[in-house]
Scaffold this motif. Structure first.
Motif, PDB file in Angstrom:
ATOM      1  N   ALA A   1       0.824  -1.217   0.000  1.00 38.43           N
ATOM      2  CA  ALA A   1       0.000   0.000   0.000  1.00 38.43           C
ATOM      3  C   ALA A   1       0.855   1.263   0.000  1.00 38.43           C
ATOM      4  O   ALA A   1       0.318   2.362   0.109  1.00 38.43           O
ATOM      5  CB  ALA A   1      -0.933   0.006   1.202  1.00 38.43           C
ATOM      6  N   GLY A   2       2.155   1.098  -0.118  1.00 37.00           N
ATOM      7  CA  GLY A   2       3.042   2.255  -0.150  1.00 37.00           C
ATOM      8  C   GLY A   2       3.258   2.913   1.198  1.00 37.00           C
ATOM      9  O   GLY A   2       3.670   4.071   1.273  1.00 37.00           O
ATOM     10  N   VAL A   3       2.990   2.195   2.279  1.00 32.70           N
ATOM     11  CA  VAL A   3       3.193   2.742   3.636  1.00 32.70           C
ATOM     12  C   VAL A   3       4.623   2.448   4.079  1.00 32.70           C
ATOM     13  O   VAL A   3       5.048   1.293   4.055  1.00 32.70           O
ATOM     14  CB  VAL A   3       2.191   2.119   4.634  1.00 32.70           C
ATOM     15  N   HIS A   4       5.334   3.485   4.481  1.00 31.26           N
ATOM     16  CA  HIS A   4       6.732   3.290   4.879  1.00 31.26           C
ATOM     17  C   HIS A   4       7.016   3.747   6.306  1.00 31.26           C
ATOM     18  O   HIS A   4       8.145   3.623   6.778  1.00 31.26           O
ATOM     19  CB  HIS A   4       7.655   4.024   3.901  1.00 31.26           C
ATOM     20  N   ASN A   5       6.003   4.274   6.983  1.00 33.74           N
ATOM     21  CA  ASN A   5       6.148   4.697   8.378  1.00 33.74           C
ATOM     22  C   ASN A   5       4.965   4.148   9.166  1.00 33.74           C
ATOM     23  O   ASN A   5       3.817   4.361   8.779  1.00 33.74           O
ATOM     24  CB  ASN A   5       6.163   6.222   8.500  1.00 33.74           C
ATOM     25  N   ILE A   6       5.250   3.454  10.261  1.00 32.95           N
ATOM     26  CA  ILE A   6       4.174   2.861  11.055  1.00 32.95           C
ATOM     27  C   ILE A   6       4.409   3.110  12.547  1.00 32.95           C
ATOM     28  O   ILE A   6       5.491   2.838  13.072  1.00 32.95           O
ATOM     29  CB  ILE A   6       4.066   1.333  10.826  1.00 32.95           C
ATOM     30  N   VAL A   7       3.370   3.631  13.208  1.00 35.85           N
ATOM     31  CA  VAL A   7       3.333   3.679  14.667  1.00 35.85           C
ATOM     32  C   VAL A   7       2.380   2.572  15.102  1.00 35.85           C
ATOM     33  O   VAL A   7       1.193   2.602  14.771  1.00 35.85           O
ATOM     34  CB  VAL A   7       2.826   5.041  15.189  1.00 35.85           C
TER      35      VAL A   7
ATOM     36  N   THR B   1      13.465  -4.737   4.378  1.00 37.05           N
ATOM     37  CA  THR B   1      13.414  -3.610   3.441  1.00 37.05           C
ATOM     38  C   THR B   1      14.551  -2.617   3.628  1.00 37.05           C
ATOM     39  O   THR B   1      14.602  -1.584   2.947  1.00 37.05           O
ATOM     40  CB  THR B   1      12.077  -2.849   3.590  1.00 37.05           C
ATOM     41  N   ALA B   2      15.492  -2.932   4.540  1.00 35.58           N
ATOM     42  CA  ALA B   2      16.534  -1.965   4.912  1.00 35.58           C
ATOM     43  C   ALA B   2      17.363  -1.482   3.724  1.00 35.58           C
ATOM     44  O   ALA B   2      17.744  -0.310   3.659  1.00 35.58           O
ATOM     45  CB  ALA B   2      17.441  -2.559   5.984  1.00 35.58           C
ATOM     46  N   SER B   3      17.638  -2.364   2.790  1.00 37.79           N
ATOM     47  CA  SER B   3      18.493  -1.987   1.659  1.00 37.79           C
ATOM     48  C   SER B   3      17.688  -1.578   0.428  1.00 37.79           C
ATOM     49  O   SER B   3      18.257  -1.346  -0.639  1.00 37.79           O
ATOM     50  CB  SER B   3      19.428  -3.150   1.297  1.00 37.79           C
ATOM     51  N   SER B   4      16.375  -1.466   0.588  1.00 37.13           N
ATOM     52  CA  SER B   4      15.531  -1.063  -0.550  1.00 37.13           C
ATOM     53  C   SER B   4      15.470   0.458  -0.635  1.00 37.13           C
ATOM     54  O   SER B   4      15.972   1.173   0.231  1.00 37.13           O
ATOM     55  CB  SER B   4      14.118  -1.625  -0.380  1.00 37.13           C
ATOM     56  N   GLY B   5      14.807   0.942  -1.650  1.00 34.70           N
ATOM     57  CA  GLY B   5      14.646   2.383  -1.792  1.00 34.70           C
ATOM     58  C   GLY B   5      13.630   2.965  -0.835  1.00 34.70           C
ATOM     59  O   GLY B   5      13.562   4.185  -0.666  1.00 34.70           O
ATOM     60  N   ALA B   6      12.839   2.124  -0.201  1.00 28.16           N
ATOM     61  CA  ALA B   6      11.802   2.595   0.720  1.00 28.16           C
ATOM     62  C   ALA B   6      11.763   1.703   1.952  1.00 28.16           C
ATOM     63  O   ALA B   6      10.840   0.909   2.139  1.00 28.16           O
ATOM     64  CB  ALA B   6      10.447   2.596   0.016  1.00 28.16           C
ATOM     65  N   PRO B   7      12.771   1.808   2.825  1.00 26.67           N
ATOM     66  CA  PRO B   7      12.790   0.961   4.024  1.00 26.67           C
ATOM     67  C   PRO B   7      11.648   1.311   4.980  1.00 26.67           C
ATOM     68  O   PRO B   7      11.251   2.474   5.078  1.00 26.67           O
ATOM     69  CB  PRO B   7      14.143   1.284   4.655  1.00 26.67           C
ATOM     70  N   LEU B   8      11.112   0.294   5.640  1.00 34.08           N
ATOM     71  CA  LEU B   8      10.053   0.524   6.619  1.00 34.08           C
ATOM     72  C   LEU B   8      10.653   1.125   7.885  1.00 34.08           C
ATOM     73  O   LEU B   8      11.586   0.580   8.463  1.00 34.08           O
ATOM     74  CB  LEU B   8       9.353  -0.795   6.979  1.00 34.08           C
ATOM     75  N   ARG B   9      10.107   2.272   8.290  1.00 38.60           N
ATOM     76  CA  ARG B   9      10.459   2.883   9.583  1.00 38.60           C
ATOM     77  C   ARG B   9       9.270   2.696  10.513  1.00 38.60           C
ATOM     78  O   ARG B   9       8.124   2.899  10.114  1.00 38.60           O
ATOM     79  CB  ARG B   9      10.805   4.364   9.407  1.00 38.60           C
ATOM     80  N   HIS B  10       9.552   2.294  11.739  1.00 41.56           N
ATOM     81  CA  HIS B  10       8.453   1.961  12.645  1.00 41.56           C
ATOM     82  C   HIS B  10       8.855   2.192  14.090  1.00 41.56           C
ATOM     83  O   HIS B  10      10.040   2.244  14.435  1.00 41.56           O
ATOM     84  CB  HIS B  10       8.062   0.486  12.472  1.00 41.56           C
TER      85      HIS B  10
ATOM     86  N   SER C   1       9.910  12.675   9.445  1.00 42.40           N
ATOM     87  CA  SER C   1      11.046  13.570   9.224  1.00 42.40           C
ATOM     88  C   SER C   1      12.363  12.832   9.045  1.00 42.40           C
ATOM     89  O   SER C   1      13.365  13.436   8.675  1.00 42.40           O
ATOM     90  CB  SER C   1      11.180  14.538  10.402  1.00 42.40           C
ATOM     91  N   GLY C   2      12.366  11.530   9.358  1.00 46.63           N
ATOM     92  CA  GLY C   2      13.599  10.760   9.274  1.00 46.63           C
ATOM     93  C   GLY C   2      14.455  10.850  10.517  1.00 46.63           C
ATOM     94  O   GLY C   2      15.588  10.368  10.541  1.00 46.63           O
ATOM     95  N   ALA C   3      13.931  11.472  11.582  1.00 49.99           N
ATOM     96  CA  ALA C   3      14.686  11.604  12.831  1.00 49.99           C
ATOM     97  C   ALA C   3      14.891  10.236  13.469  1.00 49.99           C
ATOM     98  O   ALA C   3      14.087   9.319  13.268  1.00 49.99           O
ATOM     99  CB  ALA C   3      13.938  12.520  13.792  1.00 49.99           C
ATOM    100  N   PRO C   4      15.953  10.062  14.251  1.00 50.18           N
ATOM    101  CA  PRO C   4      16.165   8.775  14.937  1.00 50.18           C
ATOM    102  C   PRO C   4      14.990   8.444  15.851  1.00 50.18           C
ATOM    103  O   PRO C   4      14.409   9.335  16.467  1.00 50.18           O
ATOM    104  CB  PRO C   4      17.441   9.021  15.746  1.00 50.18           C
ATOM    105  N   ILE C   5      14.667   7.166  15.915  1.00 50.30           N
ATOM    106  CA  ILE C   5      13.554   6.737  16.768  1.00 50.30           C
ATOM    107  C   ILE C   5      13.830   5.320  17.242  1.00 50.30           C
ATOM    108  O   ILE C   5      14.423   4.515  16.519  1.00 50.30           O
ATOM    109  CB  ILE C   5      12.215   6.834  16.010  1.00 50.30           C
TER     110      ILE C   5
END
Length: 203
Positions: free
Chosen positions: A1-7, A53-62, A137-141
């Protein structure tokens, strides 16, 4: 679904019955209920997808926010009606003229009833906003945060307070323990305070 950020909405239940006064994120995860186990599996799935997905163009951040005992209402039109949460259960019983029940009074706590870390839903919501902003924002989490208050209250203390503020005196019925219920679980919330502006703005 093109989601790359998940809380992800996780839970204190991932820890099971910790043998420490204050729970920190690194504590071993030993869920004692299917609910806690399902939340831990959710955290694992996000972790694994992040690795995949870490080495892909759109890694999942969560990040996973581990709620402790969420109570309250941030708006009178959106109030807690859960059939599983202590506060609405007690209010509904009192409004129906019935007597609320305590599930077990022989736990290893000062008054024998479970001690829980109650946090306000408005504070939980505010932490979600900051977590989503950090992801975007890409900030560390961190992979997970405990949303706790550092203060524990027993079920009996909550019942006593409810009798006091409603003006409806009652002596709770003592029922059997519920399987998987820990004696006490309270968290520090320090990591979330550092990164997510986590505060207990409501008592």
């Amino acid at each position: 679904a093109g989601v790359h950020n998940i809380v992800f909405s996780s839970s204190a239940a991932v820890f099971g019955t910790p043998a420490v006064p204050l729970v920190v994120e690194e504590l071993p995860k030993r869920p004692t209920s299917p609910y806690g186990e399902s939340k831990l599996i959710g955290e694992w799935l996000l972790r694994d997808q992040g690795v995949a997905t870490a080495s892909s163009g759109a890694p999942l951040r969560h990040t996973s926010l581990r709620y402790f005992n969420v109570v309250g209402s941030a708006d009178p039109t959106v109030y807690d009606t859960s059939p599983h949460n202590l506060f609405p259960i007690v209010f509904e019983k009192l409004l129906a003229g019935e007597t609320p029940q305590i599930n077990g009074d022989d736990y290893d706590t000062p008054d024998g009833t479970n001690v829980r870390d109650y946090v306000h839903v408005g504070d939980i919501a505010a932490a979600h906003v900051v977590a989503a902003q950090r992801l975007e924002s890409g900030a560390p989490i961190e992979p997970a945060y405990n949303l706790g208050s550092q203060n524990g209250l027993s079920v009996k203390e909550i019942m006593d307070a409810m009798a006091r503020v409603t003006g409806i005196p009652f002596a709770p019925v003592i029922g059997p323990r519920r399987a998987g219920d820990p004696d006490r679980i309270v968290a520090t919330g320090e990591l979330a305070a550092r990164d997510l502006d986590w505060q207990n703005r409501y008592t």
